[in-house]
Design an enzyme around this catalytic site. Structure first.
Site, PDB file in Angstrom:
ATOM      1  N   THR A   1       0.831  -1.205   0.000  1.00  0.00           N
ATOM      2  CA  THR A   1       0.000   0.000   0.000  1.00  0.00           C
ATOM      3  C   THR A   1       0.863   1.250   0.000  1.00  0.00           C
ATOM      4  O   THR A   1       0.626   2.192  -0.768  1.00  0.00           O
ATOM      5  CB  THR A   1      -0.959  -0.005   1.205  1.00  0.00           C
ATOM      6  OG1 THR A   1      -1.891  -1.088   1.067  1.00  0.00           O
ATOM      7  CG2 THR A   1      -1.732   1.310   1.288  1.00  0.00           C
TER       8      THR A   1
ATOM      9  N   ASN B   1      -5.957  -9.982  -7.239  1.00  0.00           N
ATOM     10  CA  ASN B   1      -6.025 -10.544  -5.896  1.00  0.00           C
ATOM     11  C   ASN B   1      -7.347 -11.244  -5.589  1.00  0.00           C
ATOM     12  O   ASN B   1      -7.472 -11.899  -4.552  1.00  0.00           O
ATOM     13  CB  ASN B   1      -5.790  -9.440  -4.855  1.00  0.00           C
ATOM     14  CG  ASN B   1      -6.764  -8.299  -4.996  1.00  0.00           C
ATOM     15  OD1 ASN B   1      -6.807  -7.632  -6.026  1.00  0.00           O
ATOM     16  ND2 ASN B   1      -7.569  -8.050  -3.969  1.00  0.00           N
TER      17      ASN B   1
ATOM     18  N   GLN C   1       0.472  -9.922  -5.749  1.00  0.00           N
ATOM     19  CA  GLN C   1       0.036 -11.310  -5.837  1.00  0.00           C
ATOM     20  C   GLN C   1       0.863 -12.113  -6.835  1.00  0.00           C
ATOM     21  O   GLN C   1       0.676 -13.320  -6.964  1.00  0.00           O
ATOM     22  CB  GLN C   1      -1.447 -11.383  -6.222  1.00  0.00           C
ATOM     23  CG  GLN C   1      -2.406 -10.918  -5.143  1.00  0.00           C
ATOM     24  CD  GLN C   1      -2.437 -11.848  -3.936  1.00  0.00           C
ATOM     25  OE1 GLN C   1      -1.959 -12.971  -3.990  1.00  0.00           O
ATOM     26  NE2 GLN C   1      -3.004 -11.370  -2.841  1.00  0.00           N
TER      27      GLN C   1
ATOM     28  N   SER D   1       4.888  -6.923  -1.464  1.00  0.00           N
ATOM     29  CA  SER D   1       4.704  -6.963  -0.013  1.00  0.00           C
ATOM     30  C   SER D   1       5.196  -8.298   0.525  1.00  0.00           C
ATOM     31  O   SER D   1       4.885  -9.358  -0.037  1.00  0.00           O
ATOM     32  CB  SER D   1       3.223  -6.770   0.346  1.00  0.00           C
ATOM     33  OG  SER D   1       3.074  -6.387   1.688  1.00  0.00           O
TER      34      SER D   1
ATOM     35  N   HIS E   1       4.459  -9.937   3.319  1.00  0.00           N
ATOM     36  CA  HIS E   1       3.526 -10.829   4.023  1.00  0.00           C
ATOM     37  C   HIS E   1       2.697 -11.687   3.068  1.00  0.00           C
ATOM     38  O   HIS E   1       2.039 -12.641   3.498  1.00  0.00           O
ATOM     39  CB  HIS E   1       2.611 -10.036   4.965  1.00  0.00           C
ATOM     40  CG  HIS E   1       1.459  -9.347   4.305  1.00  0.00           C
ATOM     41  ND1 HIS E   1       0.191  -9.901   4.265  1.00  0.00           N
ATOM     42  CD2 HIS E   1       1.371  -8.159   3.683  1.00  0.00           C
ATOM     43  CE1 HIS E   1      -0.624  -9.073   3.633  1.00  0.00           C
ATOM     44  NE2 HIS E   1       0.061  -8.013   3.274  1.00  0.00           N
TER      45      HIS E   1
ATOM     46  N   THR F   1      14.342   4.743  10.060  1.00  0.00           N
ATOM     47  CA  THR F   1      15.287   3.641  10.270  1.00  0.00           C
ATOM     48  C   THR F   1      14.758   2.385   9.596  1.00  0.00           C
ATOM     49  O   THR F   1      13.616   1.996   9.802  1.00  0.00           O
ATOM     50  CB  THR F   1      15.453   3.381  11.777  1.00  0.00           C
ATOM     51  OG1 THR F   1      15.872   4.592  12.424  1.00  0.00           O
ATOM     52  CG2 THR F   1      16.488   2.287  12.028  1.00  0.00           C
TER      53      THR F   1
ATOM     54  N   CYS G   1      -9.684  -6.618   2.185  1.00  0.00           N
ATOM     55  CA  CYS G   1     -10.030  -5.231   2.460  1.00  0.00           C
ATOM     56  C   CYS G   1     -11.525  -4.987   2.330  1.00  0.00           C
ATOM     57  O   CYS G   1     -12.037  -3.971   2.796  1.00  0.00           O
ATOM     58  CB  CYS G   1      -9.295  -4.298   1.504  1.00  0.00           C
ATOM     59  SG  CYS G   1      -7.510  -4.471   1.578  1.00  0.00           S
TER      60      CYS G   1
END
Length: 553
Positions: A110, A187, A215, A233, A235, A273, A359
Site C-alpha cells: 500500500t 487478488n 500477488q 509486499s 507478508h 530507520t 479489504c
C-alpha cells in the site's frame, strides 16, 4: 459473459509433466518445514496473507539477536550490521534482477503504491494516469486521491469477455499521459494482465509504468527491470508484515518526490530507520520462493482442480476472464448458484475463505472486481475466493470439498424448495444463522416442484429472494377483509438475516389471519435491525400489496 470451460479449469499449461528443480527436492525426511499453527482451521485465504515460514522466522530471530544495530551508526556494530543488511538487500535485488540502489524498503504494498503514483506524478507536469477498474483498493483509492488534487484518472474496465488487453491500454494513451499503473495478478480472481506486453508499449512511448506485483511475487520469480516501478509486499510471500519494497528504475533515472519526510532515508526518498530483521526475513522468503516456485505452481494447480471437480455437480463455475493459461494458480474465485457467500461461510466456520479481497470482506456490497468483469450482482454475491498456498495439503482440500459440498447442498435445497437438514457446525457468532438450521420453509410432506407449481408470490431483489407456494383463503372480519394461507411453503436465497427472516415469516403466516395492514415487526414480535430496515420495509410492502390484491379479486 463468455462460457467458461470448467473441466479443464484453464490449467493445462501448469498440469504438464515436469522435472523438479534441485531446489524443489524434499528434505531428508521428505517433509515440508513444520507447519504454522492454524488451530483447527483449514486455512484457504492465502491471498489475504500468508503464514510466516518457520525458516523466515529463524532468519529474523537471528537478525534480532546479532544484527540489531542502526545501520546509520558510525561505530563497529552499525558498520557490521550495515554490511549484513546490504547483503540481504543485494539478495532481494538479485531475485528481481535489479540493483540494490533501485529498491526502497517500505511498510508494504500500500505504501509502495502510494509512493509510486504520488511520487512520480508530483515530480512532473503531466496530469493523466491510466489504471483499471479491477485494481486493488490501494491503487484505486490513491488515484482517486490524486484526482482530488487535480490529476485526471482514466479507469479502463474489462471488455465483454472480462479481460483487459494491451490494445485497450494503448488505445487510451495520449500526449498528456503521465503514468500507467496496473495489477499483474488479480487478488480476487488470479487473472493476469499482459503487463509485460504493456511495458513495451509504455517504454516506447516513454511513459512510466508501475506494476502492482503483490500477488505475483508469491507465485513466481520475475524480472522487475522490464518495468519502471514495481510494488511487492513480504507478508504475501510467507514473510513478515509491515515490510515491502518499491522498485524504481535508475537508468534513465525516473524523477520522484518523497512521500515521507524525516531524518535519514533511502535514496533520499524515504526517511526512517530501516527494519533489519524484516529485511532479513524478506530476503529469506524470496530465497525459498526462488527455489520452489515451479514445483509449487504445479502443486497449487492440482489442488484447485481437485476442489473444482468435487464441486462441479452443484453447478459451480470459475469467475475468470482468462481461463486459457492466463490465470495464476493459487487464487480461485468460485460462483456457486443460489448460495449466498455469507451464508456459506457461516455454515463452514472451520474453513478460512473469503468473499473477495480482505479489504472488502466485511462489506455487504458485492466484489467490485466481479461486477466490473460483467458478472451480475447476484453472481458476485454468490461467489467466494479460495486461495491455497504452501501449507495446503491434499487432505485439507478433500476435507474442504466435503465441508463445502454439505453446506452448498443444504443452502441450495432451501433455494430449490427441497427438504433441508443441517447437522454440521456453524458460526456461533452469527445471530441469524441458528434459526435456519432446522428450516420450516416447507409444509410437512410437501416438496415444491418449481416446474409445475405456480408461485403465489415472489419477493426479490438482486441480493435476496422469497418465493411462496400454497393457497389463499379470504376471511371476513368484523371491520375488514383478510386472508389466510393454507399449505404454505417457500424457498429462499440470501445471507443469513434474510433466510432467518423468511423462515420466521413463513411460520408466522401459517398461523395468522393477515390483513393489508400487516406490520412485520408486530407479526414477528421483533424489532428489525437498522441496517436491514430498507429491505424489511420492501418485503412488508410487497406482502401488503399481495394481500390487497387477493382481497379485491
Amino acid at each position: 459473459m463468455m462460457k467458461i470451460d470448467l473441466e479443464g479449469l484453464g490449467l493445462e499449461a501448469f498440469m504438464k509433466p515436469h522435472q523438479a528443480s534441485a531446489g524443489n527436492q524434499p528434505s531428508a525426511e521428505g517433509k515440508l518445514p513444520s507447519k504454522p499453527q492454524f488451530s483447527n482451521m483449514i486455512y484457504l485465504d492465502y491471498a489475504a496473507t500468508t503464514p510466516v515460514d518457520p525458516r523466515v522466522i529463524e532468519a529474523m530471530v537471528n537478525s534480532m539477536e546479532t544484527d540489531w544495530a542502526n545501520v546509520s551508526s558510525p561505530h563497529e556494530l552499525g558498520i557490521v550490521t550495515k554490511q549484513k543488511v546490504e547483503a540481504d538487500l543485494d539478495a532481494i535485488a538479485a531475485h528481481f534482477n535489479v540493483n540494490r540502489d533501485e529498491l526502497i524498503i517500505t511498510s508494504g504494498s500500500t505504501e509502495s503504491i502510494n509512493h509510486a503514483l504520488k511520487g512520480v506524478l508530483h515530480a512532473q507536469k503531466k496530469k493523466e494516469i491510466i489504471t483499471s477498474t479491477i485494481e486493488h483498493k490501494a491503487t484505486i483509492n490513491t488515484v482517486q486521491a490524486l484526482m482530488k488534487e487535480g490529476y485526471r484518472g482514466k479507469f479502463i474496465a474489462p471488455n465483454s469477455e472480462g479481460i483487459i488487453t494491451a490494445e485497450m491500454i494503448e488505445a487510451v494513451i495520449t500526449d498528456e499521459t503521465a503514468m500507467i499503473s496496473l495489477i499483474w495478478v488479480n487478488n480476487e480472481t488470479g487473472d493476469k494482465l499482459p503487463v509485460e506486453e504493456i511495458a513495451k508499449i509504455a517504454r516506447a512511448r516513454k511513459i512510466p509504468f508501475h506494476v502492482d506485483a503483490t500477488q505475483a511475487a508469491p507465485h513466481f520469480q520475475f524480472d522487475a527491470s522490464q518495468f519502471d516501478l514495481v510494488s511487492v509486499s513480504a507478508h504475501k510471500c510467507y514473510g513478515p508484515k509491515a515490510i515491502g519494497l518499491l522498485y524504481r528504475r535508475s537508468f534513465p533515472k525516473l524523477p520522484m518526490m518523497p512521500l515521507i519526510d524525516g531524518s535519514g532515508g533511502q535514496l533520499g526518498l524515504r526517511a526512517g530507520t530501516i527494519p533489519n530483521e524484516g529485511i532479513a526475513g524478506f530476503a529469506k522468503a524470496l530465497e525459498i520462493i526462488k527455489d520452489n516456485w515451479v514445483e509449487e505452481r504445479h502443486r497449487l494447480a492440482k489442488l484447485e482442480s481437485y476442489l473444482v471437480q468435487r464441486l462441479l455437480s452443484f453447478g459451480v463455475e470459475v469467475n475468470s476472464g482468462n481461463l486459457k493459461g492466463h490465470r495464476e494458480p493459487g487464487v480461485l474465485n468460485l460462483y456457486i448458484p443460489n448460495v449466498n457467500a455469507d451464508t456459506l461461510m457461516a455454515l463452514t466456520p472451520k474453513l478460512a475463505i473469503a468473499k473477495g479481497s480482505a479489504c472488502n470482506s466485511d462489506s455487504s456490497l458485492p466484489s467490485y472486481v466481479l461486477t466490473e468483469m460483467n458478472y451480475d450482482l447476484k453472481r458476485a454475491l454468490s461467489s467466494v475466493r479460495i486461495s491455497v498456498g504452501r501449507y495446503t495439503t491434499e487432505e485439507e482440500i478433500f476435507a474442504a470439498g466435503e465441508m463445502l459440498s454439505v453446506a452448498i447442498e443444504f443452502i441450495q435445497n432451501i433455494a430449490d424448495g427441497k427438504p433441508a437438514n443441517w447437522y454440521g457446525e456453524y458460526d456461533l457468532y452469527n445471530s441469524y444463522i441458528a434459526s435456519i438450521l432446522e428450516p420450516d420453509y416447507l409444509e410437512d410432506g410437501i416438496t415444491i416442484n418449481a416446474g409445475i407449481d405456480a408461485p403465489l408470490l415472489v419477493i426479490e431483489k438482486e441480493h435476496f429472494s422469497l418465493t411462496l407456494y400454497g393457497k389463499v383463503e379470504k376471511v371476513a372480519l368484523d371491520d375488514s377483509d383478510a386472508i389466510r394461507f393454507t399449505a404454505l411453503s417457500g424457498k429462499a436465497y440470501g445471507e443469513p438475516y434474510y433466510l432467518s427472516l423468511f423462515n420466521d415469516l413463513i411460520i408466522a403466516l401459517r398461523d395468522e389471519t393477515i390483513s393489508s395492514q400487516l406490520a412485520l415487526e408486530q407479526l414477528l414480535g421483533m424489532k428489525m435491525p437498522a441496517n436491514y430496515l430498507r429491505d424489511t420495509l420492501f418485503i412488508e410492502k410487497s406482502l401488503r400489496n399481495f394481500i390487497a390484491q387477493q382481497i379485491e379479486s
